[in-house]
Design a protein around this motif. Sequence first.
Motif, mmCIF file in Angstrom:
data_model
loop_
_atom_site.group_PDB
_atom_site.id
_atom_site.type_symbol
_atom_site.label_atom_id
_atom_site.label_comp_id
_atom_site.label_asym_id
_atom_site.label_seq_id
_atom_site.Cartn_x
_atom_site.Cartn_y
_atom_site.Cartn_z
ATOM 1 N N LYS A 169 0.829 -1.194 0.000
ATOM 2 C CA LYS A 169 0.000 0.000 0.000
ATOM 3 C C LYS A 169 0.871 1.253 0.000
ATOM 4 O O LYS A 169 0.576 2.222 -0.675
ATOM 5 N N GLN B 230 -17.279 2.235 0.680
ATOM 6 C CA GLN B 230 -16.045 1.790 1.330
ATOM 7 C C GLN B 230 -15.688 2.761 2.447
ATOM 8 O O GLN B 230 -15.723 3.979 2.243
ATOM 9 N N PRO B 231 -15.334 2.238 3.619
ATOM 10 C CA PRO B 231 -14.890 3.135 4.694
ATOM 11 C C PRO B 231 -13.523 3.721 4.339
ATOM 12 O O PRO B 231 -12.701 3.056 3.702
ATOM 13 N N GLU C 21 -14.921 10.283 10.461
ATOM 14 C CA GLU C 21 -15.530 9.133 9.802
ATOM 15 C C GLU C 21 -16.005 9.536 8.410
ATOM 16 O O GLU C 21 -16.806 10.465 8.269
ATOM 17 N N HIS D 71 -6.796 4.747 0.251
ATOM 18 C CA HIS D 71 -7.082 4.761 1.693
ATOM 19 C C HIS D 71 -8.464 4.206 2.028
ATOM 20 O O HIS D 71 -8.977 4.438 3.122
ATOM 21 N N ALA D 72 -9.047 3.481 1.083
ATOM 22 C CA ALA D 72 -10.374 2.908 1.295
ATOM 23 C C ALA D 72 -10.266 1.447 1.710
ATOM 24 O O ALA D 72 -9.414 0.713 1.218
ATOM 25 N N GLY D 73 -11.137 1.052 2.614
ATOM 26 C CA GLY D 73 -11.194 -0.341 3.052
ATOM 27 C C GLY D 73 -12.070 -1.169 2.124
ATOM 28 O O GLY D 73 -12.513 -0.710 1.070
ATOM 29 N N ALA D 74 -12.319 -2.392 2.538
ATOM 30 C CA ALA D 74 -13.161 -3.312 1.767
ATOM 31 C C ALA D 74 -14.595 -2.769 1.711
ATOM 32 O O ALA D 74 -15.063 -2.119 2.647
ATOM 33 N N ASP E 70 -9.921 5.490 5.667
ATOM 34 C CA ASP E 70 -9.006 5.685 6.784
ATOM 35 C C ASP E 70 -8.677 7.182 6.801
ATOM 36 O O ASP E 70 -7.741 7.629 6.135
ATOM 37 N N TRP F 47 -16.722 8.022 4.097
ATOM 38 C CA TRP F 47 -17.054 6.890 3.237
ATOM 39 C C TRP F 47 -16.818 7.272 1.791
ATOM 40 O O TRP F 47 -17.179 8.376 1.364
#
Length: 154
Positions: A2, A123-124, A68, A35-38, A126, A70
């Motif tokens: 990453k 996607q969440p 927070e 920087h996005a999650g699953a 970070d 998205w």
Amino acid sequence: MKRLAIALFAAAALAGCATTGKLSSSERLELYRAHAGAPVRDFQYFGSLNGWTELGDSALAVWTKPSEAWLLSLSGPCMDLSYAPAIGVTSMMGRVSAKFDRVIVRSGSPGMAPIPCRIDSIQPLDVKALRASEKELRDAKVEARAEDQGSGGN
């Protein structure tokens, strides 16, 4: 891995913003994707957004709290997203769901109906890492500009 992707993106972004001084929507989208999650099915929504950032005509980031956010990918191009003064999101029972809910683009033109755009994926983000990367890019851009001005080139 990453970190390598972020470093490569930073180098490309610096090359791209050397003349404009600003990241394009597509460059910002790549930074946010890094920087996005699953993907998740939905997120909790209390009826108001803390902020939003357009990332081209088919993606945007929405903040539900200062810490927070998205990444919302839309099912297709969302007209006037880049120029919208405001947006809204639909929700059901305090949740925004992928494949079901929509982003509502509020145009600045009187008499224009709001434009709904279906959310394809969520996607969440970070947020802490995203802010750190944005700061690194800004610092690198300032350094590159100073070096360019110091050498007398354009």
